[in-house]
Every structure is written in structure tokens, then in C-alpha cells.
Design a protein around this motif. Structure first.
Motif, short mmCIF file in Angstrom:
data_model
loop_
_atom_site.label_atom_id
_atom_site.label_comp_id
_atom_site.label_asym_id
_atom_site.label_seq_id
_atom_site.Cartn_x
_atom_site.Cartn_y
_atom_site.Cartn_z
N THR A 235 0.87 -1.20 0.01
CA THR A 235 0.09 -0.10 -0.05
C THR A 235 0.60 1.39 0.03
O THR A 235 0.61 2.24 -0.71
CB THR A 235 -0.90 0.05 1.24
N TYR A 236 1.92 1.24 0.70
CA TYR A 236 2.95 2.27 0.71
C TYR A 236 3.36 2.53 -0.75
O TYR A 236 3.45 3.65 -1.19
CB TYR A 236 4.00 2.06 1.56
N LEU A 237 3.76 1.33 -1.13
CA LEU A 237 4.62 1.49 -2.62
C LEU A 237 3.38 2.10 -3.48
O LEU A 237 3.76 2.79 -4.56
CB LEU A 237 4.77 -0.23 -3.20
N LYS A 246 2.87 12.01 6.37
CA LYS A 246 2.35 11.34 7.57
C LYS A 246 1.87 9.82 7.26
O LYS A 246 1.81 9.05 8.14
CB LYS A 246 1.36 12.08 8.53
N VAL A 247 1.02 9.97 6.09
CA VAL A 247 0.40 8.67 5.85
C VAL A 247 1.53 7.75 5.41
O VAL A 247 1.53 6.42 5.93
CB VAL A 247 -0.78 8.86 4.78
N LYS A 248 2.39 7.91 4.47
CA LYS A 248 3.63 7.11 3.98
C LYS A 248 4.55 6.61 5.33
O LYS A 248 4.63 5.53 5.38
CB LYS A 248 4.46 7.81 3.03
N LEU A 249 4.61 7.57 6.36
CA LEU A 249 5.52 6.96 7.46
C LEU A 249 4.64 6.28 8.19
O LEU A 249 5.17 5.25 8.84
CB LEU A 249 5.51 8.56 8.46
N TYR A 250 3.15 6.25 8.25
CA TYR A 250 2.46 5.39 8.96
C TYR A 250 2.50 4.20 8.39
O TYR A 250 2.55 2.83 9.14
CB TYR A 250 0.81 5.99 8.99
N MET A 251 2.47 3.78 7.03
CA MET A 251 2.63 2.80 6.42
C MET A 251 3.70 2.15 6.65
O MET A 251 4.05 0.78 6.82
CB MET A 251 2.33 2.75 4.90
N LEU A 252 5.01 2.82 6.47
CA LEU A 252 6.44 2.18 6.86
C LEU A 252 6.35 1.88 8.23
O LEU A 252 7.07 0.78 8.45
CB LEU A 252 7.59 3.44 6.31
N PHE A 272 12.66 -7.30 1.32
CA PHE A 272 13.54 -6.62 2.55
C PHE A 272 14.48 -5.38 2.04
O PHE A 272 14.20 -4.43 2.57
CB PHE A 272 14.22 -7.58 3.32
N LEU A 273 14.89 -5.68 0.79
CA LEU A 273 16.00 -4.86 0.43
C LEU A 273 15.49 -3.55 -0.18
O LEU A 273 16.02 -2.43 0.13
CB LEU A 273 16.91 -5.34 -0.74
N ASN A 274 14.22 -3.61 -0.70
CA ASN A 274 13.58 -2.47 -1.14
C ASN A 274 12.82 -1.62 0.09
O ASN A 274 12.96 -0.57 0.05
CB ASN A 274 12.26 -3.00 -2.09
N LEU A 275 12.45 -2.50 1.02
CA LEU A 275 11.93 -1.56 2.26
C LEU A 275 13.20 -0.88 2.86
O LEU A 275 12.93 0.28 3.17
CB LEU A 275 11.64 -2.79 3.22
N ILE A 276 14.51 -1.38 2.91
CA ILE A 276 15.47 -0.75 3.24
C ILE A 276 15.67 0.48 2.35
O ILE A 276 15.92 1.62 3.15
CB ILE A 276 16.83 -1.45 3.48
N GLN A 277 15.45 0.42 1.15
CA GLN A 277 15.61 1.76 0.36
C GLN A 277 14.81 2.80 0.54
O GLN A 277 14.87 3.86 0.60
CB GLN A 277 15.53 1.26 -1.18
N PHE A 278 13.43 2.53 0.88
CA PHE A 278 12.52 3.26 1.26
C PHE A 278 12.67 3.90 2.38
O PHE A 278 12.23 5.26 2.97
CB PHE A 278 11.00 2.50 0.95
N LEU A 279 13.04 3.32 3.44
CA LEU A 279 13.25 3.54 4.79
C LEU A 279 14.31 4.55 4.56
O LEU A 279 14.29 5.67 5.36
CB LEU A 279 13.63 2.73 5.77
N TYR A 280 15.39 4.32 3.80
CA TYR A 280 16.50 5.45 3.97
C TYR A 280 16.06 6.72 3.29
O TYR A 280 16.59 7.73 3.58
CB TYR A 280 17.58 4.92 2.93
N PHE A 286 20.50 7.24 9.85
CA PHE A 286 20.58 6.70 10.96
C PHE A 286 19.50 5.62 11.52
O PHE A 286 19.65 4.74 12.30
CB PHE A 286 20.58 8.05 12.24
N LYS A 287 18.23 6.32 11.46
CA LYS A 287 17.09 5.17 11.73
C LYS A 287 17.20 3.91 10.76
O LYS A 287 16.61 3.07 11.27
CB LYS A 287 15.77 5.94 11.43
N THR A 288 17.44 4.05 9.57
CA THR A 288 17.87 2.92 8.89
C THR A 288 18.47 1.75 9.35
O THR A 288 18.32 0.59 9.38
CB THR A 288 18.02 3.17 7.08
N LEU A 289 19.86 2.41 9.80
CA LEU A 289 20.76 1.43 10.56
C LEU A 289 20.30 1.05 11.79
O LEU A 289 20.48 -0.31 12.19
CB LEU A 289 21.99 2.38 10.65
#
Length: 316
Positions: A235-237, A246-252, A272-280, A286-289
Motif C-alpha cells: 500500500t505504501y508502494l 504522515k500517511v507514508k510514514l504510518y505505512m512504513l 526486504f532490500l526494497n524496504l530498506i531503500q524506502f526507509l533510507y 541513522f534510523k535505517t541503521l
């Protein structure tokens, strides 16, 4: 009277769908078409639907074409393509409409101030009605994309009547095994920007039984976690280009939470690797690490919740 298209996917529900169709035939609002799309049933669904479509020509029966994906979501998308109504309502083949459902929901849409109307259902379990408590915020919060996608308000698949022009190219995600209504209605309401109107009235009964999706999800923890993670990630994607920050952050945040619970159970985390990219992209390095450290700790020691919590977006 505007034509209302009711779209119903079905699979091996011959013992239930007759009651569903009878409840539709009994509607006080009469200008509707009901499009039933069968997902390959091997019970007596075909014979039953042939009887109902002969009995009432407003009922149309289709088999899902073999080139389409199997599943209720593909059937819903196919049914939408076959529909002609100015208004669309999705329904399930094991649920029941109360007689005034369509009439009560279409009336407030005539002024064009609202894009959709939302009613309520009660749960019907072993013949006993049980109140659904998830609607409590609908009375005092605005029904819009932000509140729905952040789960401040609630409605189920069978609750919404929506103006067709809002749907455009929005479709049900055919990869999802559950939670399709959250994904679809988030895309619909966030992209359209229209508000809805809440009808504080029970207009449907949702029948809960041993082979319902809700029962299956409750009994299978691993599938529950995988489906929830996939739901929020996808859904984020799909909402990434038009959802507020704020909605995108809620989904993440939910994607992080369910991926952590998958790691605690030693399950693989999809995408998982794609999720890491979106978190970054959304949260920074820092929060991604911190999140990566929490996942590593979960797999190796069964701990890491404090690291996970520290990696979350700002409090929403």
C-alpha cells in the motif's frame, strides 16, 4: 434513478450466496445490476446462479476468464470492467444486505458534495448477531483518505457505495491474500481527495463462519504476519506518489513492525532490500541503521524491540 452496480466475487459458496442474492433482490432501491464473478467453483454455484439470473435479469453471472489471476481481487476487477453503473458497491457472497441499504446510501450522494457513503455491518455468528465496535470514531472524524489509511476511521468492503468517476484506474491488488479493502480504499480515497459521509446505521450483516477469511487469519499466525507486512508495504508502494508524508510514514512504521515480528519468528521478510531503500529515503541513514540492527538482533537473539522503536518515524 441512477444505476448501482453491485460486484460480488464468489468461490464454492453455493450454500450461502442464495441468501445474499435474496437480500439484494429485496432492496427498496430497484435500479441495480448485480455482477457475480465465479472464481472456479466446483460445487453447484453454476446451476444456482443460472437459476437466479433467469429469475431476475438484473443478476449477471460470469466465470473468471482463465487468463486472469485466481482470487477474489481479480474477480472484483473483472466485475468492475463488466459493470455499467454510475455508482459501485462491492459485496461478498456470504453476507447479507438489509432492505434499505442501497436507498439509504445513495440518497446523500445525489448532491455531489460527497464522493462515497459508508454504512455499518453487524457480525452474524452461528445465527447470533454480534455488534461490530470498529466504527466508534466515524461519528466525529472526517471520512477521508488520511483518516482511513491511518486507521482513525473504519469501514469494510461491504460498507461503501462510491461514485464511479472516483475510481478511475484504481484496482484491487491481485497479489494480496487479505486486507484488500484497506489497500483499495486507501488508494481510492487518497488519490480522489473526496470526503465521504457516514451513515450511522446497520445496513448489512457479515456472516462469520469456519471457512471465512477472518477465521483463517485468526488461526494462522505466520500467514497473518506475512499478509499484514505485505499489505502495508504494497500500500505504501502504490500510494507513494500521492499520499501525504504522515500517511507514508504510518505505512512504513507498520511495515517495520510486522517485519520485526517476522524476524522474531525466524521467517523470511519479503521485499526486504526494497524496504530498506524506502526507509533510507523517508527516514535517513541513522534510523535505517537502527532498524537493520533491530532485525539482526531479532533473528539472532530474539530481542531488539528498543532498537526497532528507536528506528520508527516521528510519533504520528
Amino acid at each position: 434513478m441512477s444505476l448501482v452496480s453491485i460486484i460480488i466475487p464468489t468461490y464454492n459458496r453455493a450454500h450461502l450466496i442464495g441468501g445474499t442474492l435474496d437480500s439484494i433482490i429485496s432492496q427498496t432501491y430497484t435500479n441495480w445490476e448485480c455482477i457475480v464473478v465465479d472464481d472456479g467453483s466446483d460445487d453447484y454455484t453454476t446451476e444456482l446462479l443460472e437459476f437466479y439470473s433467469y429469475k431476475d435479469p438484473r443478476i449477471q453471472y460470469f466465470q473468471r476468464p482463465s487468463h486472469l489471476n485466481k482470487g477474489a481481487n481479480a474477480c472484483r476487477n473483472f466485475g468492475l470492467e463488466k459493470s455499467k453503473g454510475e455508482y459501485i458497491m462491492w459485496f461478498d457472497s456470504d453476507d447479507l444486505m438489509l432492505p434499505d441499504k442501497i436507498e439509504d446510501q445513495i440518497l446523500p450522494l445525489k448532491g455531489k458534495l460527497f464522493g462515497y457513503s459508508v454504512s455499518k455491518f453487524d457480525n452474524l455468528i452461528n445465527g447470533v448477531l454480534c455488534n461490530e465496535n470498529a466504527y466508534k470514531n466515524n461519528e466525529f472524524l472526517v471520512l477521508n483518505g488520511e483518516n482511513y489509511s491511518m486507521m482513525n476511521v473504519f469501514w469494510g468492503t461491504i460498507d461503501m457505495l462510491v461514485s464511479r468517476h472516483l475510481i478511475k484506474d484504481i484496482r484491487f491488488n491481485e497479489k494480496l491474500k487479505s486486507g484488500q479493502e484497506y489497500n483499495f480504499f486507501s488508494k481510492l480515497t487518497l488519490s480522489s481527495k473526496f470526503e465521504g459521509i457516514y451513515i450511522n446505521k446497520i445496513l448489512s450483516y457479515r456472516r462469520v463462519h469456519p471457512d471465512s477469511i477472518q477465521t483463517y487469519q485468526n488461526n494462522n499466525k505466520q500467514d497473518y504476519l506475512l499478509n499484514k507486512y505485505s499489505l502495508f508495504y504494497n500500500t505504501y508502494l502504490e500510494c507513494n506518489f500521492f499520499a501525504p508524508k504522515k500517511v507514508k510514514l504510518y505505512m512504513l512504521k507498520n511495515s517495520q513492525s510486522f517485519s520485526f515480528r517476522l524476524a522474531l519468528s525466524r521467517n523470511r521478510i519479503p521485499y526486504f532490500l526494497n524496504l530498506i531503500q524506502f526507509l533510507y529515503k523517508e527516514l535517513g541513514l541513522f534510523k535505517t541503521l537502527l532498524f537493520l540492527s533491530s532485525i539482526t538482533a531479532a533473528y539472532s537473539t530474539g530481542k531488539g524491540y528498543q532498537l526497532l522503536k528507536s528506528s520508527f518515524p516521528i510519533k504520528l
